[in-house]
Scaffold this active site. Structure first.
Site: not given
Ligand code: CAA
Length: 258
Positions: A65, A109, A112, A132
């Site tokens: 998400a 998500g 999921e 999460e």
């Molecule tokens: N939401 C919003 N933006 C996101 C994102 C997310 N889930 N995942 C990645 N991005 C964005 C980053 O903020 C970044 O944007 P900027 O360039 O503007 O800073 C861009 O995508 C590239 O990401 P990274 O620079 O972080 O890339 P990385 O290779 O260093 O890391 C990653 C990759 C490990 C996937 C890392 O981006 C990450 O940990 N993302 C979040 C993963 C996460 O926590 N997901 C769960 C979300 S909560 C959810 O999903 C609830 C539910 O159950 C419905």
């Protein structure tokens, strides 16, 4: 129908949806989920389409998400908007087979969403996780329930409570993923699989899908009863006659989807 955050193509009898929000690793924002819901519904209703493939990019199926979009939501906001329930679960309502073709990150998500599909085919680069807990919340799109049904309590607890990712090989070993392919072949293999399914009788495939899904929703006895009734129903179709006659006559079946 035009889309900004995904593309839809027809490849033979297969509808291919590709999530296309590269700057955010296909993070699932409201607009993307609304577009996905529309795309899935359109393909499900299209008689030329027999199966659907949902994929992302080489780097990410979807990184979850959109954290930046939801970080300031209040309880009242998410409750009133029926967040997740309203726009996220279209894939679970499709009657045609839908295959998730996952390369790179399938997190939160994203994982999921892949689990809402009928099967997951993965590139050897795929990484699955429910991170999460690391951002102060819990899986909210079915992760605690579907992951547990896929892989059992201990593995699901490990993933949900530590937030750690697992690779494609482990995901296949524990039953989350049906098959793993070299990344360069993933899409071709997913399309091949979908095309194969689309070549069978559509009503029979839909019944098979319903019967397998019933296993998640009911007791064994009721599930077997449901299966038996559907199995009996297949004998009311012309495609059952065609399939069995074609076997007996050593020829390829010509299904009419009736
Ligand atoms: N939401 C919003 N933006 C996101 C994102 C997310 N889930 N995942 C990645 N991005 C964005 C980053 O903020 C970044 O944007 P900027 O360039 O503007 O800073 C861009 O995508 C590239 O990401 P990274 O620079 O972080 O890339 P990385 O290779 O260093 O890391 C990653 C990759 C490990 C996937 C890392 O981006 C990450 O940990 N993302 C979040 C993963 C996460 O926590 N997901 C769960 C979300 S909560 C959810 O999903 C609830 C539910 O159950 C419905």
């Amino acid at each position: 129908m035009s889309y900004e955050m995904l593309t839809v193509e027809h490849r033979g009898a297969v509808g291919l949806i590709q999530l296309n929000r590269p700057k955010a690793l296909n993070a699932l924002c409201a607009q993307l989920m609304q577009e996905l819901g529309r795309a899935v519904a359109v393909l499900d209703a299209d008689p030329a389409v027999g199966a659907i493939v949902l994929t992302g990019s080489e780097r990410a199926f979807a990184a979850g998400a959109d954290i930046k979009e939801m970080k300031d939501f209040t309880f009242a906001d998410v409750f009133a908007a029926n967040f997740i329930t309203r726009d996220w679960e279209h894939a679970t309502r499709v009657r045609k087979p839908i295959i998730a073709a996952v390369a790179g990150f399938a997190l939160g998500g994203g994982c999921e969403l892949a689990m809402m599909c009928d099967m997951i085919l993965a590139a050897d680069t795929a990484k699955f996780g429910q991170p999460e807990v690391t951002i102060g919340t819990i899986p909210g799109a079915g992760g605690t329930q579907r992951l547990t049904r896929f892989v059992g309590k201990s593995k699901a607890m490990h993933m949900v409570l530590t937030g750690e990712m697992i690779g494609a090989e482990e995901a296949e070993r524990i039953g989350l993923v049906a098959k793993v392919y070299p990344a360069a072949e993933l899409l071709e293999k997913a399309l091949e699989t979908a095309e194969k399914i689309a070549g069978f009788s559509r009503p029979i495939v839909a019944m098979a899908k319903e019967a397998v899904n019933k296993a998640y929703e009911t007791t064994l006895a009721e599930g077997v009863h449901f299966e038996r009734r559907l199995f009996h129903s297949t004998f009311a179709t012309s495609d059952q006659k065609e399939g069995m006659n074609a076997f007996a006559e050593k020829r390829k079946a010509d299904y009419k989807h009736a």
